[in-house]
Design an enzyme around this catalytic site. Structure first.
Site, mmCIF file in Angstrom:
data_model
loop_
_atom_site.group_PDB
_atom_site.id
_atom_site.type_symbol
_atom_site.label_atom_id
_atom_site.label_comp_id
_atom_site.label_asym_id
_atom_site.label_seq_id
_atom_site.Cartn_x
_atom_site.Cartn_y
_atom_site.Cartn_z
ATOM 1 N N SER A 126 0.810 -1.222 0.000
ATOM 2 C CA SER A 126 0.000 0.000 0.000
ATOM 3 C C SER A 126 0.843 1.271 0.000
ATOM 4 C CB SER A 126 -0.966 0.013 1.184
ATOM 5 O OG SER A 126 -0.269 -0.150 2.400
ATOM 6 N N HIS A 179 1.215 5.027 4.450
ATOM 7 C CA HIS A 179 0.375 5.623 3.410
ATOM 8 C C HIS A 179 0.759 7.080 3.149
ATOM 9 C CE1 HIS A 179 -3.050 2.506 4.234
ATOM 10 N NE2 HIS A 179 -1.942 1.967 3.753
#
Length: 206
Positions: A126, A179
């Site tokens: 991610s 992230h």
């Protein structure tokens, strides 16, 4: 543009998806829980963990952890996000740049992950995928693309960011450090890449 042509223009994206799928299948065949994963087994396969990655000098874990996932849903959501971004962005910035951006932002985000979560086992693509979206957003704020597709895709990327902010609000165990680092480093990389691209590159956004 037909599907076959699009696939020919995104070989790095397809390779990354294939490698992630293959490694996931190998972990399951080796006894991993396919629904939730297992911390000890993930460590054996190369998961990211501060005491080992930094404490023991096993820096390769910053790389290998990008290709490991804690369950099928984790894998599915990451690969879906990668495919959606890759199908549009890779034809624009081309294969080498796309691969470099993916690895660069992934490594940075993996380091940020264990810096802020030193006792947590980290896995997943991610951070790198947020990096790809960061590049996309940065380029969309430049004059690289024609006005109409720029506005359309800017709205799409903004929606992606909004949905992820909402998911962070309602979900647990979200690695915000990875992230955010991936996304911001991706934006920085995108502004740098802008100076290596031409209006003809921008016209490939379709």
């Amino acid at each position: 543009m037909d599907t076959r042509t699009r696939f020919r223009l995104m070989p790095v994206t397809l390779l990354l998806v294939a490698v992630n799928l293959l490694i996931y299948l190998l972990t399951v065949i080796a006894g991993m829980n396919g629904w939730w994963g297992n911390g000890a087994q993930l460590l054996h396969w190369g998961a990211n963990y501060w005491p080992l990655t930094i404490g023991e000098g096993q820096y390769w874990r910053l790389f290998t952890s990008m290709f490991l996932h804690a369950g099928w849903w984790h894998l599915f959501t990451n690969m879906l996000g990668l495919l959606i971004a890759g199908v549009f962005l890779e034809p624009v910035i081309r294969q080498v740049r796309f691969g470099i951006v993916y690895l660069f932002t992934g490594l940075l985000s993996d380091y940020a992950s264990i810096w802020f979560h030193r006792q947590v086992v980290g896995v997943g693509a991610s951070g790198a995928i947020f990096g790809v979206y960061g590049v996309f957003l940065a380029l969309l704020t430049t004059r690289l693309f024609p006005p109409v597709p720029r506005r359309n895709f800017l709205a799409y990327i903004s929606l992606f960011i909004l949905l992820n902010l909402l998911s962070v609000s309602f979900a647990q165990d979200i690695d915000n450090a990875a992230h955010l680092t991936g996304f911001l480093s991706g934006m920085l990389a995108g502004y740098i890449l802008y100076f290596t691209l031409t209006p003809d590159d921008g016209k490939r956004l379709k």
